[in-house]
Design a protein around this motif. Structure first.
Motif, mmCIF file in Angstrom:
data_model
loop_
_atom_site.group_PDB
_atom_site.id
_atom_site.type_symbol
_atom_site.label_atom_id
_atom_site.label_comp_id
_atom_site.label_asym_id
_atom_site.label_seq_id
_atom_site.Cartn_x
_atom_site.Cartn_y
_atom_site.Cartn_z
ATOM 1 N N GLU A 181 90.101 63.584 37.762
ATOM 2 C CA GLU A 181 90.726 64.102 36.536
ATOM 3 C C GLU A 181 92.220 63.797 36.524
ATOM 4 O O GLU A 181 92.797 63.437 35.485
ATOM 5 N N LEU A 192 80.708 66.963 35.102
ATOM 6 C CA LEU A 192 80.590 66.723 33.667
ATOM 7 C C LEU A 192 79.167 67.030 33.205
ATOM 8 O O LEU A 192 78.215 66.984 33.978
ATOM 9 N N ALA A 242 77.733 64.004 28.611
ATOM 10 C CA ALA A 242 78.956 63.230 28.842
ATOM 11 C C ALA A 242 78.702 62.101 29.836
ATOM 12 O O ALA A 242 79.185 60.972 29.649
ATOM 13 N N ARG A 243 77.931 62.386 30.890
ATOM 14 C CA ARG A 243 77.649 61.350 31.879
ATOM 15 C C ARG A 243 76.810 60.220 31.282
ATOM 16 O O ARG A 243 77.083 59.043 31.493
#
Length: 820
Positions: free
Chosen positions: A272, A295, A299-300
């Motif tokens: 991040e 995540l 999102a992945r």
């Protein structure tokens, strides 16, 4: 090995693409045709996955089938350590199947698979199922597992090095033994690019310990990787810090110069942090993504799809994409910070190019001077073809208990049959009848101290000696709660009046005892109590004694640690280092000693009205952190008035009000039989380990119909049970399993033992007037523990330059140097 007869459908497909079938792919097909299991070790990009699947494709080729109908039912299982890898393999396997016109249905199954599809897969299974160890174990818990797997011909275990030495590997090994019992003719195939001990893994994959039944296939050697260590433009490698944010401008330029760049970090926080810094520098608004395990699934999947379509210029990621993901357009891999192991580095750089005849290009970005040495050592190891890895260890009793319960859900158990099945896999070959009976008794009653409670009674033995579920509902409860991965929690830090100060890592909090002091949010705090996922503290006038940073850290391998020490002793080789690194080592050599392999260097010196002792252990952060707790406890007992300690992968710095004139009494091996046991039991380390094994072993359930227990609720339940067992049944199966985890996972006691043996025979103690150059990287961490890892680079560099002024000023005592 006999020569493989390659079906024309397969050979024509290869020829149509301008490819040749590699020898190791032919060897895998030949092994299967000969009825052999197989272990393939081949470089990244060598077509390992296709090699593993060639026997399956061949079984469906019309030229082999002749007048016979194609196979029905589940034919091949592919087991992957990562969900992302299973989905990637599905994408890449569908293409040859479709282009060859083979009647093969391929599907994936994981925790992300919708429940209606899971149900349909059991009733009408695909020919090839791509799954994970956890999902496979759950499939084996159903009554129809015997018919589902009866015709299974083949299991392909990809990236076997990611399984075999861990609890997920224990679960998979047990599942393979059960599958072999259901389908005796089933063939096993294991694949890896980075195993350090092929014979060991060959033994792990072999059924019944029959290593001779496993053909070891060596892959063709690929193009040599092209590795480079990135250095600051001004040729000054930082003293401290881990995030390497100094490299962001240069890294961004590399991203601009390449089509697609994978940027690996060692922790989710750093992923991040680097991602945010890259976006701040992203003046061209390039598409840059991020991928890590925290995540959401959506999102992945979105990022993975974008990468597969070539839509991203860069992706910042963690170990979530270490293994086998094939994105052919990746032309540069970047490792931010130290790689921690040559095998891990090789696995990551193999994501670039991903073709055997195309060299993988990689860039290593060290965060500090020790990390520069580590990067250099890893680069040399890769060039020399040397690999490292974790040692094999006995299987966990908590995992065995979970497997026994899964088997009981599928059908009544006959003890001797299941024991034979369990002992046919390497992690549990050592289990005897008495141990197995204890595990069965635990699953049946919870153990002697808990047998009065009906909630712990999951199986029972009938008059014929057969074990059965106490109630059909037990199978549903097992499937809701089975699994190996137990999430680590963040603990709330608060005063007794309820005021909250923030959160700390559970791993760090568990190592504390009442009275310990640490710095957090700029305040010195004393521990009063750890209870119900909260760390209760009070303000302290005493200096902080223990660093408060923690988080998941990849361990420095022993092999790489030895190589770094070899670089330190290779004075003739220092000339190829940057000038500031060379000067750093030369001044260290002149003023003190250098920590060579098989010797322990200890330095003592005064600084800022304290007495410091630095131990150059090279055992990794986890072992150094544990050693710091033990040494400060022994210093207290000896009246040396310890103040605290700080650790990194390479060294441990301990300070106090009195000097350490002889470190040997602090390092005697009995510290692991006296202070170690006291510390583990008085802290919450054993409680934390017990919570994990209690969840894995099924004693405490995380999930109930319609709701999931919070971390606090799980901890409250396990703490109550732990207290009962410690008092009334201290030899309980799960207490035994918790101790095994505390010794290995949490404290790395094996490496500590080796270190103490070295200290007893080969210790160099040097007393100095002021800080040494080699001590600066760990010294600059003192007082910075409240700053999130990676976020303190600028402050660390300022502190480093001040300390370095003292350390590098040849012949001038510290009091003549302005330390600010």
């Amino acid at each position: 090995m006999s020569k493989a007869a390659v079906p024309p459908e397969i050979s024509d497909w290869f020829a149509g693409r301008g490819w040749r079938i590699r020898q190791h792919q032919l060897d895998m097909l030949a092994a299967a045709d000969a009825g052999q299991h197989a272990m393939l070790v081949a470089d990244t990009g060598a077509g390992k996955t296709l090699a593993g699947f060639l026997p399956t494709l061949a079984d469906f080729c019309p030229s082999r089938l002749g007048d016979k109908a194609p196979p029905e039912g589940l034919h091949t299982l592919y087991v992957s350590p990562l969900k992302a890898l299973a989905h990637d393999v599905q994408r890449n396997l569908v293409t040859p199947v479709e282009e060859m016109g083979l009647p093969i249905r391929i599907e994936t199954r994981s925790g992300d698979t919708p429940s209606d599809r899971k149900k349909r897969q059991r009733a009408r299974p695909p020919h090839v199922l791509l799954t994970t160890p956890e999902s496979l174990s759950l499939l084996l818990s159903f009554e129809d597992s015997f018919t589902l797997f009866a015709g299974l011909k083949r299991v392909v275990v990809d990236e076997i090095h990611a399984f075999a030495t861990q609890k997920r590997g224990d679960l998979l090994a047990l599942a393979l033994s059960r599958l072999q019992a259901i389908a005796p003719d089933m063939q096993r195939a294991a694949l890896s690019a980075t195993v350090s001990d092929p014979e060991g893994y060959r033994g792990w994959i072999a059924p019944w310990g029959d290593v001779g039944s496993v053909e070891l296939v060596q892959g063709e050697k690929g193009a040599e990787p092209q590795l480079e260590i990135l250095l600051p433009d001004e040729e000054r490698v930082p003293w401290g810090g881990h995030a390497a944010t100094w490299a962001i401008p240069q890294l961004y330029q590399r991203i601009r110069d390449n089509r697609t760049t994978l940027v690996f970090t060692n922790t989710r926080f750093l992923a991040e942090y680097i991602f945010r810094n890259l976006w701040d520098a992203n003046e061209d608004n390039l598409p840059i993504g991020i991928h890590h395990g925290s995540l959401s699934k959506e999102a992945r999947r979105k990022v993975e799809g974008a990468m597969a379509r070539g839509e991203l210029r860069a992706l910042v990621c963690t170990a979530s994409l270490d293994l086998g993901v094939d994105w052919g357009d990746v032309d540069l891999v970047v490792q931010m910070g130290a790689p921690k192991g040559s095998s891990r580095l090789l696995q990551r750089i193999g994501r670039a190019g991903h073709r055997l005849d195309t060299p993988s290009r990689a860039l290593l970005v060290p965060g500090n001077r020790f990390e520069f040495l580590e990067a250099t050592a890893a680069l040399q190891a890769v060039e020399e073809g040397q690999r490292d890895g974790e040692d094999f260890r006995p299987g966990g009793l908590d995992v065995l208990a979970q497997h026994v319960m899964a088997c009981a859900c599928a059908a009544p158990l006959h003890e001797d049959e299941v024991l034979a099945e369990v002992r046919s896999c390497w992690p549990y070959a050592h289990i005897d009848k008495a141990q197995f009976s204890r595990v069965l008794e635990f699953v049946a009653t919870g153990g002697y101290a808990l047998r009065a409670y009906d909630k712990f009674k999951r199986i029972t033995r009938d008059k014929h000696g057969t074990w059965r579920l106490t109630h059909p509902e037990q199978s549903h409860r097992h499937r809701m709660n089975a699994g190996i991965i137990v999430d680590s929690e963040m603990l709330n830090v608060r005063f007794r009046n309820g005021r909250s100060l923030g959160k700390v890592e559970e791993r760090f909090a568990a190592s504390l005892r009442p009275g310990d002091t640490f710095q957090f949010s700029g305040v010195n705090l004393e521990v009063e109590l750890l209870k119900d996922m909260e760390l209760i503290v009070r303000a302290s006038k005493k200096a902080a004694s223990i660093p408060s940073y923690s988080g998941l850290r990849l361990p420095l391998t022993t092999h790489l640690a030895d190589r770094v020490q070899g670089l330190l002793m290779d004075r003739a080789g220092w000339g190829r280092f940057p000038d500031d690194v060379r000067e750093w080592l030369e001044v260290q050599d002149w003023r003190s000693h250098l920590p060579g392999p098989d010797r322990l260097l200890v330095e003592s010196f005064p600084h800022a009205k304290r007495h410091y002792t630095v131990y150059y252990t090279f055992t990794g952060w986890n072992a150094n952190q544990s050693l710091g707790m033990l040494i400060t406890a022994r210093m207290e007992a000896l009246g040396l008035m310890p103040g605290g300690f700080v650790a990194n992968d390479y060294s441990l710095a301990v300070w106090g009000l009195k000097p350490v004139t002889d470190p040997r009494p602090l390092l005697s091996p009995d510290i692991l039989t006296e202070e170690f046991i006291d510390w583990v039991q008085e802290s919450h380390l054993l409680r934390r380990a017990f919570r994990e094994v209690a969840v894995i072993g099924g004693l405490v359930e995380r999930q109930h119909p319609g709701k999931r227990k919070t971390g606090r609720q799980v901890t409250f339940s396990t703490d109550l049970i732990y207290d009962v067992l410690r008092k009334y049944e201290p030899d309980h199966v799960l207490i035994q399993a918790a101790w095994a985890d505390a010794r290995s996972k949490m404290t790395d006691v094996a490496r500590l033992g080796d270190l103490l043996d070295t200290a007893a025979e080969r210790l160099d103690h040097v007393t100095l007037d002021y800080v040494s150059p080699l001590a600066v990287p760990v010294m600059v961490m003192i007082g910075r523990e409240a700053v999130p890892q990676g976020g303190a680079d600028d402050e660390l560099l300022l502190e480093a330059e001040t300390l370095a002024g003292a350390a590098m000023r040849v012949g001038q005592p510290e009091e003549d140097v302005d330390l600010g």
